[in-house]
Design a protein around this motif. Structure first.
Motif, PDB file in Angstrom:
ATOM      1  N   PHE A 195      12.363  -8.296   8.200  1.00 26.07           N
ATOM      2  CA  PHE A 195      13.460  -7.705   8.968  1.00 26.07           C
ATOM      3  C   PHE A 195      14.683  -7.568   8.066  1.00 26.07           C
ATOM      4  CE2 PHE A 195      10.734  -9.956  11.865  1.00 26.07           C
ATOM      5  CZ  PHE A 195      10.670  -9.179  13.010  1.00 26.07           C
ATOM      6  N   HIS A 196      15.431  -6.505   8.252  1.00 26.61           N
ATOM      7  CA  HIS A 196      16.727  -6.378   7.594  1.00 26.61           C
ATOM      8  C   HIS A 196      17.793  -6.502   8.670  1.00 26.61           C
ATOM      9  CE1 HIS A 196      15.687  -4.396   3.473  1.00 26.61           C
ATOM     10  NE2 HIS A 196      14.875  -5.392   3.781  1.00 26.61           N
ATOM     11  N   ASN A 197      18.493  -7.630   8.644  1.00 34.80           N
ATOM     12  CA  ASN A 197      19.504  -7.887   9.673  1.00 34.80           C
ATOM     13  C   ASN A 197      18.910  -7.721  11.073  1.00 34.80           C
ATOM     14  OD1 ASN A 197      21.684  -8.358   7.817  1.00 34.80           O
ATOM     15  ND2 ASN A 197      21.769  -6.156   7.483  1.00 34.80           N
ATOM     16  N   GLY A 198      17.669  -8.159  11.235  1.00 33.93           N
ATOM     17  CA  GLY A 198      17.008  -8.145  12.530  1.00 33.93           C
ATOM     18  C   GLY A 198      16.248  -6.878  12.851  1.00 33.93           C
ATOM     19  N   TRP A 494      22.577  -0.137  13.967  1.00 40.26           N
ATOM     20  CA  TRP A 494      23.642   0.525  13.214  1.00 40.26           C
ATOM     21  C   TRP A 494      23.206   0.598  11.759  1.00 40.26           C
ATOM     22  CZ3 TRP A 494      27.069   2.589  16.406  1.00 40.26           C
ATOM     23  CH2 TRP A 494      27.175   2.022  17.694  1.00 40.26           C
ATOM     24  N   VAL A 495      23.138   1.798  11.239  1.00 41.24           N
ATOM     25  CA  VAL A 495      22.736   2.040   9.854  1.00 41.24           C
ATOM     26  C   VAL A 495      23.935   2.608   9.111  1.00 41.24           C
ATOM     27  CG1 VAL A 495      21.191   3.311   8.320  1.00 41.24           C
ATOM     28  CG2 VAL A 495      20.347   2.489  10.537  1.00 41.24           C
ATOM     29  N   SER A 527      22.414   1.239   1.207  1.00 36.98           N
ATOM     30  CA  SER A 527      22.223   1.470   2.640  1.00 36.98           C
ATOM     31  C   SER A 527      21.629   0.223   3.270  1.00 36.98           C
ATOM     32  CB  SER A 527      21.282   2.661   2.861  1.00 36.98           C
ATOM     33  OG  SER A 527      20.055   2.467   2.172  1.00 36.98           O
ATOM     34  N   GLU A 528      21.860   0.058   4.556  1.00 34.34           N
ATOM     35  CA  GLU A 528      21.293  -1.092   5.263  1.00 34.34           C
ATOM     36  C   GLU A 528      21.380  -0.856   6.764  1.00 34.34           C
ATOM     37  OE1 GLU A 528      19.009  -3.106   5.402  1.00 34.34           O
ATOM     38  OE2 GLU A 528      19.662  -4.500   3.826  1.00 34.34           O
ATOM     39  N   ALA A 529      20.489  -1.544   7.465  1.00 34.59           N
ATOM     40  CA  ALA A 529      20.448  -1.456   8.928  1.00 34.59           C
ATOM     41  C   ALA A 529      20.853  -2.788   9.539  1.00 34.59           C
ATOM     42  CB  ALA A 529      19.044  -1.080   9.390  1.00 34.59           C
ATOM     43  N   MET A 530      21.330  -2.716  10.777  1.00 34.04           N
ATOM     44  CA  MET A 530      21.709  -3.918  11.533  1.00 34.04           C
ATOM     45  C   MET A 530      21.273  -3.743  12.977  1.00 34.04           C
ATOM     46  SD  MET A 530      23.311  -6.878  11.634  1.00 34.04           S
ATOM     47  CE  MET A 530      23.669  -7.981  12.989  1.00 34.04           C
ATOM     48  N   LEU A 580      11.279   3.900   8.592  1.00 31.55           N
ATOM     49  CA  LEU A 580      11.645   2.775   7.723  1.00 31.55           C
ATOM     50  C   LEU A 580      11.842   1.525   8.567  1.00 31.55           C
ATOM     51  CD1 LEU A 580      12.311   1.995   4.759  1.00 31.55           C
ATOM     52  CD2 LEU A 580      14.709   2.348   5.359  1.00 31.55           C
ATOM     53  N   ILE A 581      12.644   1.655   9.637  1.00 26.70           N
ATOM     54  CA  ILE A 581      12.765   0.569  10.599  1.00 26.70           C
ATOM     55  C   ILE A 581      12.193   1.043  11.934  1.00 26.70           C
ATOM     56  CG2 ILE A 581      14.782  -0.445   9.478  1.00 26.70           C
ATOM     57  CD1 ILE A 581      16.498   0.772  11.740  1.00 26.70           C
ATOM     58  N   ASP A 582      11.778   0.086  12.755  1.00 31.76           N
ATOM     59  CA  ASP A 582      11.251   0.434  14.077  1.00 31.76           C
ATOM     60  C   ASP A 582      12.382   0.943  14.956  1.00 31.76           C
ATOM     61  OD1 ASP A 582      12.496  -2.108  14.276  1.00 31.76           O
ATOM     62  OD2 ASP A 582      11.339  -2.580  16.058  1.00 31.76           O
ATOM     63  N   ARG A 583      12.022   1.522  16.070  1.00 30.14           N
ATOM     64  CA  ARG A 583      13.027   2.079  16.972  1.00 30.14           C
ATOM     65  C   ARG A 583      13.531   1.012  17.940  1.00 30.14           C
ATOM     66  NH1 ARG A 583      10.087   6.240  20.131  1.00 30.14           N
ATOM     67  NH2 ARG A 583       8.351   4.809  19.767  1.00 30.14           N
ATOM     68  N   ASN A 584      14.822   1.025  18.151  1.00 33.51           N
ATOM     69  CA  ASN A 584      15.449   0.158  19.140  1.00 33.51           C
ATOM     70  C   ASN A 584      15.339   0.846  20.511  1.00 33.51           C
ATOM     71  OD1 ASN A 584      17.274  -1.434  20.690  1.00 33.51           O
ATOM     72  ND2 ASN A 584      18.460  -1.914  18.835  1.00 33.51           N
ATOM     73  N   THR A 585      14.924   0.125  21.519  1.00 29.64           N
ATOM     74  CA  THR A 585      14.855   0.711  22.864  1.00 29.64           C
ATOM     75  C   THR A 585      16.240   1.014  23.413  1.00 29.64           C
ATOM     76  OG1 THR A 585      14.898  -1.456  23.943  1.00 29.64           O
ATOM     77  CG2 THR A 585      12.722  -0.525  23.391  1.00 29.64           C
TER      78      THR A 585
END
Length: 622
Positions: A195-198, A494-495, A527-530, A580-585
């Motif tokens: 996980f990157h920041n969850g 938030w990316v 770049s990073e996701a949260m 790259l990251i999964d989708r947030n509902t």
């Protein structure tokens, strides 16, 4: 660590050298100058670890030991079958070392049950209190006693997962271990690969675990894992059709992959992950260390940077070196390292590292050669030159705030607007922003420097840019996003992307891809996701109150990059980055258990006023 099948196989074959390569440049030299042996080395609890040893045939002098412990196989198996390469690079092969490769506990031909990122123990009361540190200690002891003509000194190296085993080798605290180089090491699996920041790193992990899972019992084997065939090269389409992450089991894996399920069962930073954070244990280290990483490592950038920072902080009297170049995951160990995708670096950075940093380091500590190596060797992208420092981040770097302003502006001057101002967009998880502008089933490494114009053209991506710079601006160190946001949902990702915008006068060069133009190119620098619900702690998710202005702060990791005069500095903000990251509902829930019907549109706002300012905290070289 985590790759889709093809990339992982290349990593193993090319980087780790796990399989014999008849056409490898050193293959014939190795057969002519080294003798191969295989051993089952006993550990203190009785388990035996399979170990391949390559010893120089010239026995007129003593040699230091270079060891690589790996979960990716020490193949080829059989004393008559040789690797096509030995050591970190050809320089080691021709200089003469005893090379040792070991299947770690529970993998391939070694006994035991495999545990991912083996939790390390501070105290070992009985012979059954084992971990990777004790396994390394017992292995070194056996090697020193049983390998003729060793000089009593041991070095350990490894990239990616073997980088983690190199870090844990330090925890053996064996007096003969005089040098170690964790390279792109996993440090905290939750923050590195999982996980990157969850936010779950979907495409990398989905492809990795079927390949990695060739064995889930205590039975040694040479059997490779079966390949997973997605039936398409289009990852964006594949994962959209797969739906919720839980469908990975419903449709494909059928709960047969234990390590995959461990990730899905632990979306929060709970004790499962805390036990797998090796950084907690990096104290009382006497071994000289060279930590290596790549600025464009999409997998274990966190591990390299934080392994170095922790070692320096906790072991101030120990020689700790740090090398960071313009490389992807493991890119320093092979090839020229002169470009990534469309972006060139002006020189062959890979050979420079292999000779002047890596080989020089090990030669000094294992063979007593002279060493002239700065504590920190970093490549400055943008200007494309090597820089050396005594500490990282450099003391010359001063913290500044870079503000998102109304009208898509970006400035070091704080917003003066007193009335409430914001930018808003609708985030639809069923139409997510892609992370690359091409068709691929992999975590395509080139995304780390790719042109972001495709994203800035979307209505669900906010874009902020400075005026044309009238002087060079060099950022050195970590970046923190400090956002003030609100959402109509109860959770949101938030990316944030930091981008170098080239001038319109920029001309294409030898690395520019087909139908790509460097004129106006928007090169991603960091770049990073949260995952927003973890904004106040990865172990305690919190709901968003719809419509309420909420701070969301997170780290984007370190850079050393110069935005040259005539360029612009740009920041993009978005809420999907797929796959790259999964989708947030965009609802407050355990996303790993979400149904396909749980994904909802939401309107997000990013605030840009004086009282609710959004900004990046960066370090600027004076």
């Amino acid at each position: 660590m985590k790759k889709t099948l093809l990339t992982t196989l290349l990593l193993i074959i090319i980087v780790i050298g796990a399989y014999a390569q008849p056409k490898a440049p050193d293959a014939e030299y190795i057969k002519a100058n080294y003798q191969k042996y295989e051993y089952q080395i006993p550990m203190r609890d009785g388990k035996k670890l399979f170990t391949s040893v390559y010893v120089p045939k010239d026995q007129s002098k003593k040699y230091p030991i270079m060891m690589d412990r790996t979960p990716y196989s020490v193949a080829p198996y059989g004393t008559e079958l040789y690797k096509g390469s030995l050591g970190p690079s050809s320089l080691f092969t021709h200089d003469g070392f005893i090379f040792v490769y070991q299947d770690v506990r529970g993998r391939w031909m070694s006994e035991g049950i495999y545990e991912e990122m083996t939790p390390e123990k501070e105290i070992h009361k009985t012979k059954n209190d084992v971990d990777e540190g004790t396994d390394t200690y017992d292995t070194i002891n056996w090697l020193l006693k049983n390998l003729p003509n060793n000089n009593g000194k041991v070095g350990v190296w490894g990239i990616s997962y073997p980088g983690f085993y190199t870090t844990t080798a330090l925890l053996s605290r064996h007096p003969a271990l005089v040098a170690a180089s964790p390279q792109a090491p996993i440090a905290d699996l939750y923050r590195d690969d999982a996980f990157h920041n969850g936010a779950f790193m979907l495409v990398a992990n989905f492809g990795f675990y079927p390949f990695f899972t060739n064995r889930q019992d205590d039975k040694p084997t040479q059997r490779k894992a079966p390949e997973f065939d997605p039936g398409t090269a289009d990852g964006y389409d594949f994962f959209l059709k797969m739906g919720s992450v839980k469908n990975s089991n419903d449709k494909y894996y059928k709960d047969t992959i234990r390590l995959w399920n461990e990730m899905l069962d632990h979306p929060n930073y709970d004790q499962h992950w805390k036990d797998r954070n090796v950084l907690y244990h990096l104290h009382d280290i006497k071994t000289a260390v060279l930590v290596t990483g790549g600025w464009y490592d999409a997998e274990d950038l966190y591990g390299a940077i934080n392994t170095y920072k922790t070692l320096v902080k906790e072991n101030p009297k120990t020689p700790v070196y740090f090398a960071m170049g313009p490389w992807v995951h493991g890119g320093w160990s092979r090839g020229d390292g002169d470009h990534l995708g469309d972006v060139g670096f002006g020189s062959a950075t890979g050979p420079f590292y292999r000779e002047k940093i890596e080989f020089a380091f090990f030669s000094h500590y294992l063979k007593g050669t002279d060493l002239s190596l700065a504590p920190v060797s970093t490549f400055e992208t943008g200007l494309n030159s090597w820089k050396t420092y005594n500490v990282w981040p450099p003391k010359e770097a001063v913290e500044k705030n870079l503000y998102l302003l109304p009208g898509g502006k970006l400035s070091f001057d704080a917003p003066a607007v007193t009335t409430e101002s914001f930018d808003e967009f609708v985030s639809d998880p069923n139409k997510p922003v892609p992370f690359i502008n091409s068709i691929d089933m992999d975590m395509k490494r080139e995304y780390m420097t790719a042109d972001q114009r495709f994203a800035s053209q979307r209505p669900d991506v906010l874009t902020y840019a400075t005026d044309v710079l009238d002087h060079d601006v060099t950022i050195a160190g970590n970046i923190w996003a400090n956002l003030k946001v609100s959402t109509t949902g109860t959770d949101a990702d938030w990316v944030v992307k930091v981008i170098d915008v080239y001038p319109d006068s920029a001309k294409n060069d030898q690395w520019t891809g087909k139908d790509v133009y460097l004129s106006g190119y928007q090169q991603m620098v960091r770049s990073e996701a949260m995952r927003g619900k973890f904004r106040n702690g990865f172990d305690k998710p919190e709901v968003f109150v719809p419509g309420q202005i909420t701070p969301v702060n997170f780290e984007l990791q370190d850079v050393l990059h110069t935005f040259k005069k005539g360029h612009k500095l740009m920041v993009q903000v978005q809420s999907t980055w797929f796959p790259l990251i999964d989708r947030n509902t965009q609802q407050f829930q355990d996303i790993m258990k979400a149904k396909d019907t749980d994904f909802k549109k939401a309107t997000h706002k990013v605030y840009t006023s004086k009282d609710n300012a959004s900004f990046l905290k960066i370090r600027v070289m004076q």
